[in-house]
Design an enzyme around this catalytic site. Sequence first.
Site, mmCIF file in Angstrom:
data_model
loop_
_atom_site.group_PDB
_atom_site.id
_atom_site.type_symbol
_atom_site.label_atom_id
_atom_site.label_comp_id
_atom_site.label_asym_id
_atom_site.label_seq_id
_atom_site.Cartn_x
_atom_site.Cartn_y
_atom_site.Cartn_z
ATOM 1 N N PRO A 184 0.849 -1.191 0.000
ATOM 2 C CG PRO A 184 0.058 -0.985 2.192
ATOM 3 C CD PRO A 184 0.905 -1.853 1.313
ATOM 4 C CG MET A 185 3.688 1.950 -2.066
ATOM 5 S SD MET A 185 4.838 1.718 -3.458
ATOM 6 C CE MET A 185 3.798 0.776 -4.591
ATOM 7 C CB CYS A 218 3.087 5.368 7.694
ATOM 8 S SG CYS A 218 3.420 6.922 6.827
ATOM 9 C CE LYS A 255 4.479 -2.653 4.186
ATOM 10 N NZ LYS A 255 5.051 -1.332 4.117
ATOM 11 C CG HIS A 269 9.810 -1.475 5.431
ATOM 12 N ND1 HIS A 269 9.461 -0.850 4.257
ATOM 13 C CD2 HIS A 269 11.139 -1.236 5.582
ATOM 14 C CE1 HIS A 269 10.523 -0.262 3.740
ATOM 15 N NE2 HIS A 269 11.550 -0.488 4.532
ATOM 16 C CG ASN A 328 7.804 -3.969 2.319
ATOM 17 O OD1 ASN A 328 7.586 -2.923 2.935
ATOM 18 N ND2 ASN A 328 7.946 -3.975 1.002
ATOM 19 N N GLY A 365 7.071 -2.864 -3.171
ATOM 20 C CA GLY A 365 6.534 -1.513 -3.194
ATOM 21 C C GLY A 365 7.140 -0.671 -4.292
#
Length: 325
Positions: free
Chosen positions: A18-19, A102, A141, A171, A204, A228
């Site tokens: 998801p970006m 994020c 995530k 990530h 990720n 990504g």
Amino acid sequence: MPKIGNIELPDFPLLLAPMEDVSDPPFRRLCKMHGADLMYSEFISSEGLIRDAIKSRQKLDIFDYERPVGIQIFGGDEEAMEMSARIVDTVHPDLVDINFGCPVKKVVCKGAGAGVLKDVDLMVRLTKSVIKGTSLPVTVKTRLGWDESSINIDEVAERLQDVGVQALTVHARTRAQMYKGHSDWSHIQRIKENPRITMPIFGNGDIDSPEKALEYKNKYGLDGMMIGRAAIGYPWIFNEIKHYFKTGEKLAAPTINDRVEAARNHLIWSMEWKGERLGIVEMRRHYTNYFKGISHFKEHRQKLVTLDEHNALLQVFDEIMQDYA
């Protein structure tokens, strides 16, 4: 083969990350065509959903050809996260994903995204609120930790699984690293090898070639990987990786015609979804990636990022194919 609730994924699935400002329906459609197995929406503010903010609501748009597809939400308030999960339920995605990764300051400052890594108790409460608000599988995530001295992904994984999270994507950087430096997948490998962990674990970070994908698949033993930035302007990466897994050989690079077709479809679908003006303007950020490495392309690129009428842009695509035939 990994399962998330009732969602059966292929062996070692490739996920589209998801970006923000990238993973919208037109882009997801391209990635699905080129081999993405599971995709997510752009992250959506729980507060925005509750306020009925137009941009947040539009991000809920999903289409049957995308499935399986998840909607990702973020926020730092338990009640808002539960309410937003209820709203997400109404559009019937296949799963709900929570963003605890994020690193952007404006998100972290609100106690959301990677900011929650500093308070695992809060992370657990927010997760329980989302699970309470939805009948769908909930996934997360996140990142390794806030910084190098506070890597806490082992605790996070166990506690999230204990409250009902059904898959975890990590990530392999800390929040302090942002998107710089090297990712360290050995921490994710450690989670996967923890006998207490039964949910699928996806890695990720830095997967940008079929060779690296195979190396990481073999080295770290995870259930799949999320891609990504390497997919931006290059949706072919998913099928390239799958082909390399199967054969050990690289697919031929996309031709100029392949690149034009992808960029043209992306533009047309963006205009259909966003409206002509916004579709044209927001597409401009993608052209550099679609035509990366093409020599003597400056004049064409200049037209693509300045023209604001769709027929003129379609004419540029025709010119590109003629000039590079």
